[in-house]
Scaffold this motif. Structure first.
Motif, PDB file in Angstrom:
ATOM      1  N   TYR A   1       5.897 -16.324   2.782  1.00 30.99           N
ATOM      2  CA  TYR A   1       4.581 -15.828   3.209  1.00 30.99           C
ATOM      3  C   TYR A   1       4.224 -16.404   4.574  1.00 30.99           C
ATOM      4  N   GLU A   2       3.252 -15.753   5.184  1.00 27.30           N
ATOM      5  CA  GLU A   2       2.680 -16.292   6.415  1.00 27.30           C
ATOM      6  C   GLU A   2       1.871 -17.549   6.100  1.00 27.30           C
ATOM      7  N   GLU A   3       1.339 -18.172   7.141  1.00 24.97           N
ATOM      8  CA  GLU A   3       0.581 -19.401   6.936  1.00 24.97           C
ATOM      9  C   GLU A   3      -0.668 -19.182   6.098  1.00 24.97           C
ATOM     10  N   ASP A   4      -1.178 -17.936   6.065  1.00 24.87           N
ATOM     11  CA  ASP A   4      -2.367 -17.680   5.253  1.00 24.87           C
ATOM     12  C   ASP A   4      -2.066 -17.640   3.761  1.00 24.87           C
ATOM     13  N   GLY A   5      -0.765 -17.625   3.395  1.00 24.34           N
ATOM     14  CA  GLY A   5      -0.381 -17.631   1.992  1.00 24.34           C
ATOM     15  C   GLY A   5      -0.545 -16.309   1.294  1.00 24.34           C
ATOM     16  N   VAL A   6      -0.898 -15.263   2.026  1.00 23.52           N
ATOM     17  CA  VAL A   6      -1.145 -13.953   1.427  1.00 23.52           C
ATOM     18  C   VAL A   6      -0.168 -12.904   1.959  1.00 23.52           C
ATOM     19  N   THR A   7       0.019 -12.904   3.268  1.00 22.44           N
ATOM     20  CA  THR A   7       0.882 -11.905   3.909  1.00 22.44           C
ATOM     21  C   THR A   7       2.346 -12.206   3.615  1.00 22.44           C
ATOM     22  N   LEU A   8       3.019 -11.253   3.001  1.00 28.74           N
ATOM     23  CA  LEU A   8       4.424 -11.441   2.627  1.00 28.74           C
ATOM     24  C   LEU A   8       5.325 -11.102   3.807  1.00 28.74           C
ATOM     25  N   ILE A   9       6.188 -12.060   4.172  1.00 24.21           N
ATOM     26  CA  ILE A   9       7.141 -11.841   5.264  1.00 24.21           C
ATOM     27  C   ILE A   9       8.406 -11.177   4.750  1.00 24.21           C
ATOM     28  N   GLY A  10       8.901 -11.664   3.648  1.00 19.74           N
ATOM     29  CA  GLY A  10      10.136 -11.125   3.105  1.00 19.74           C
ATOM     30  C   GLY A  10      10.525 -11.853   1.833  1.00 19.74           C
ATOM     31  N   LYS A  11      11.626 -11.397   1.243  1.00 20.11           N
ATOM     32  CA  LYS A  11      12.143 -12.020   0.041  1.00 20.11           C
ATOM     33  C   LYS A  11      13.615 -12.370   0.236  1.00 20.11           C
ATOM     34  N   ALA A  12      14.108 -13.229  -0.636  1.00 15.53           N
ATOM     35  CA  ALA A  12      15.490 -13.715  -0.510  1.00 15.53           C
ATOM     36  C   ALA A  12      16.472 -12.562  -0.632  1.00 15.53           C
ATOM     37  N   PRO A  13      17.602 -12.654   0.097  1.00 15.83           N
ATOM     38  CA  PRO A  13      18.060 -13.772   0.931  1.00 15.83           C
ATOM     39  C   PRO A  13      17.447 -13.747   2.327  1.00 15.83           C
ATOM     40  N   PHE A  14      17.291 -14.958   2.921  1.00 17.74           N
ATOM     41  CA  PHE A  14      16.671 -15.081   4.228  1.00 17.74           C
ATOM     42  C   PHE A  14      17.723 -15.454   5.261  1.00 17.74           C
TER      43      PHE A  14
END
Length: 675
Positions: free
Chosen positions: A370-383
């Motif tokens: 997640y982003e620093e706000d803890g809400v916005t999802l950046i992605g899921k594994a694998p990274f």
């Protein structure tokens, strides 16, 4: 008589295959209430095997039964087409490249040798993965479909043949190049040059004729490695060859016929070719003829007590031996290649132990980022790297760097241990082979062991380790320590016969020297001759063999990792939402399975970090091997190292000062050494 011997050894090979075929069934049923002993299961299988009506191909969970030859024959032809095509292509290019490299300048030739060392260190899995990535990249960029990267409805040939041909080509190229260089140094070549024969004529008419019989013997080892590699290549390219049908029906009958189909053609080809070369008669005549060996051969062993009593093994001084080994190690550490290779293993294993001790084998895991706000999802594994982990993560979100660090101690230490056990056990039995067995018995043992070259090592390891490393829904059949010990034992025993005969022949060569005769006349017993005279001569060879076995163990780890066979056991979950299999110990082949499943076709390039770790380890061991060779060549005078000239700066007020600087020159160094 020769044909009878050939058939007898073939039947002995078939018996060995039948014994191996029962092991998976025995290991998987061990501990069950109605289980029977190994020999009972073997006897039942032999009775079934001798009845042609029982030659059936069955799949677990299916009621269908089919004649086994009707099922396996077409996949066998397909697999042989790929293997023979790869060997033919590799040997063809190796032959002509070796001829061309002979006429290259020395500087260019040394560069070619370095490139060959690099290519020989690249595992076959990474070659297949990179070839798949190249084909997909060209298709995306240019729209050109160069070749199929997997077999689905149609058979694929080009990609697996090209991939499988690279390592045989490199190995044969190096062998031919080395033998040509040694042959060109012989006296008859100088004589032919003095008669005005061109270098090309000498090479084609004389040198090649002399090295071909020796090259034939090296082909066995190359084909042995290619058979193991094909076991993996068929998996990577989704080829429905023998491997596919073996895994579908993992029964003793299918295992036996699969190995027999692989064993039979190569056995008869090489044995008939050897009969044509008449090498067997030459070997018997040399061993049983009148010479040093017959004059000084030792008495036959009558009991283990007599061996211990004669050799006086308790007379070894452990402290003095440890001091000698320490001094020898310190002498080799002066070679920068040997030191660099050793430091890699020491630092890597030590760091792994410290990291595991301080973190309790903790591996960071992030499934959702997640982003620093803890809400916005950046992605899921694998990274991919570098966020959230430096080397990226696997499909379950575990940090690849943490797994590499924690698994280093298991991968490297146990690979070193297995290699050491192979060499040590081979030396032990090789000593008995050289000192105690009669020439006729040595010949029989050598011929029996020679048949092992026609069975793929990785395939045999898969067959034996399948019921040990893979769990069922009820869990593992063996405890963690038992799984580790059994895997070490199996991977060691599989190669001990080969190392035994190899080292036994090395010892026999040393025993034929004149100084052995002198030591025998002066009253030296068997152990004294071995410890004081034979062992110092074969010591460097043992180190080189140890390095080669270490590299082979790493390759077997890679091959088993493709099939999710991980050192210490494979963690598996069952059900519709089951996680991918992973290693209990985080050893490096735990990530190999993910490369094998995706083939890097999904674009997860950061999975190659695992292959880089394997390659760096192989490079480090090659440095150690090269360092040992250079130290040995310095001892015997093949290499000459001139002392560095010392520069001294003197501030002299008077030009007539008597303080003169003496420089060490090559001539002064040689005169001083000879005096």
């Amino acid at each position: 008589m020769k044909i009878v011997k050939l058939i007898v050894f073939y039947l002995l090979g078939i018996v060995a295959i039948l014994c191996v075929s029962v092991f998976p069934q025995y290991f998987s049923t061990r501990g069950m209430p109605d289980t029977t002993g190994y020999f009972q299961q073997l006897f039942s299988f032999l009775v079934e095997f001798l009845n042609p009506n029982q030659w059936l191909y069955t799949v677990f969970g299916s009621k269908g039964e089919f004649p086994i030859f009707e099922v396996l024959w077409e996949p066998f032809i397909y697999s042989m087409q790929i293997l023979l095509g790869a060997l033919g292509l590799g040997f063809f290019f190796a032959f002509w490249l070796a001829l061309g490299a002979t006429f290259l300048p020395k500087i260019v030739l040394n560069l070619v040798k370095r490139v060959l060392d690099f290519l020989e260190s690249v595992p076959d899995l990474i070659i297949a993965a990179l070839l798949q990535m190249l084909a997909i990249y060209l298709l995306k960029v240019s729209g050109i479909h160069v070749f199929r990267v997997a077999s689905y409805t149609e058979k694929v040939y080009f990609a697996p043949i090209l991939t499988l041909s690279i390592l045989p080509m490199v190995s044969m190229f190096k062998i031919l190049l080395l033998m040509i260089e040694e042959e060109l140094l012989k006296v008859y070549v100088v004589f032919l040059k003095s008669k005005g024969i061109s270098a090309f004529g000498i090479l084609m008419k004389h040198v090649l004729k002399n090295i071909m019989p020796i090259s034939f013997h090296h082909m066995k080892l190359i084909i042995w490695g290619a058979l193991s590699s094909q076991f993996i290549i068929e998996r990577i390219f989704n080829i429905h060859g023998l491997t596919y049908y073996l895994l579908e029906s993992f029964t003793p009958m299918t295992i036996a016929f699969t190995l027999i189909l692989i064993f039979t053609p190569f056995y008869f080809f090489f044995q008939l070719f050897e009969l044509w070369l008449k090498e067997e008669n030459a070997l018997i005549h040399r061993l049983s003829g009148k010479g040093t060996w017959k004059k000084w051969k030792f008495q036959r062993v009558k009991s283990l007590v007599s061996i211990i009593k004669e050799w006086k093994i308790p007379s070894i001084r452990p402290w003095a031996t440890a001091v000698s080994i320490t001094r020898l190690f310190a002498q080799h550490m002066k070679n920068w290649k040997f030191a660099l290779g050793c430091l890699f293993f020491i630092i890597t294993i030590s760091y792994s132990l410290i990291y595991s001790g301080t973190t309790d084998n903790h591996v960071n895991q992030v499934r959702l980022l997640y982003e620093e706000d803890g809400v916005t999802l950046i992605g899921k594994a694998p990274f991919p790297p570098p966020e959230p982990f430096l080397f990226g993560s696997d499909s379950l979100g575990f940090s690849i760097f943490d797994q590499l660090v924690i698994g280093a101690k298991y991968t490297l230490f146990f690979a070193l241990l297995i290699a050491f056990l192979r060499v040590f056990t081979g030396l032990l039995f090789g000593t008995i082979y050289a000192f105690r067995l009669k020439p006729h018995t040595q010949l029989w043992v050598g011929r029996m062991v020679d048949s092992i070259h026609f069975l793929p090592l990785s395939l045999i390891a898969y067959i034996l380790l399948a019921p040990i490393l893979l769990p069922t829904m009820q869990g593992f059949s063996y405890a963690f320590t038992e799984r580790i010990l059994l895997e070490i034992l199996i991977l060691t025993i599989l190669v001990v016969p080969l190392t035994t005969v190899l080292l036994g022949k090395e010892i026999k060569v040393v025993l034929e020297n004149e100084f052995i005769s002198s030591a025998k006349v002066l009253g030296g017993n068997g152990f004294h001759i071995f410890w004081r005279h034979v062992f110092p001569h074969i010591g460097p060879r043992l180190t080189i063999l140890f390095g080669q076995q270490f590299i082979q163990v790493l390759l077997v780890f890679i091959h088993l990792g493709v099939f999710n066979f991980f050192f210490g056991g494979t963690l598996m979950t069952f059900g519709m939402d089951a996680d991918p299999p992973r290693s209990m110990t985080y050893e490096w082949s735990g990530l190999i399975g993910q490369i094998g499943r995706t083939g890097l076709a999904s674009g997860r390039y950061w999975y190659l970090w695992t292959m880089v770790a394997f390659m760096v380890s192989i490079f480090a061991m090659q440095f150690i091997i090269q360092g040992v060779k250079e130290v040995q060549q310095m001892k015997v005078g093949v290499l000459y190292k001139l002392p560095k000239k010392k520069k001294r700066h003197h501030k002299c007020r008077d030009t007539s000062s008597t303080n003169q600087v003496q420089h060490i020159t090559k001539d002064r160094f040689i005169r001083k050494k000879s005096s």
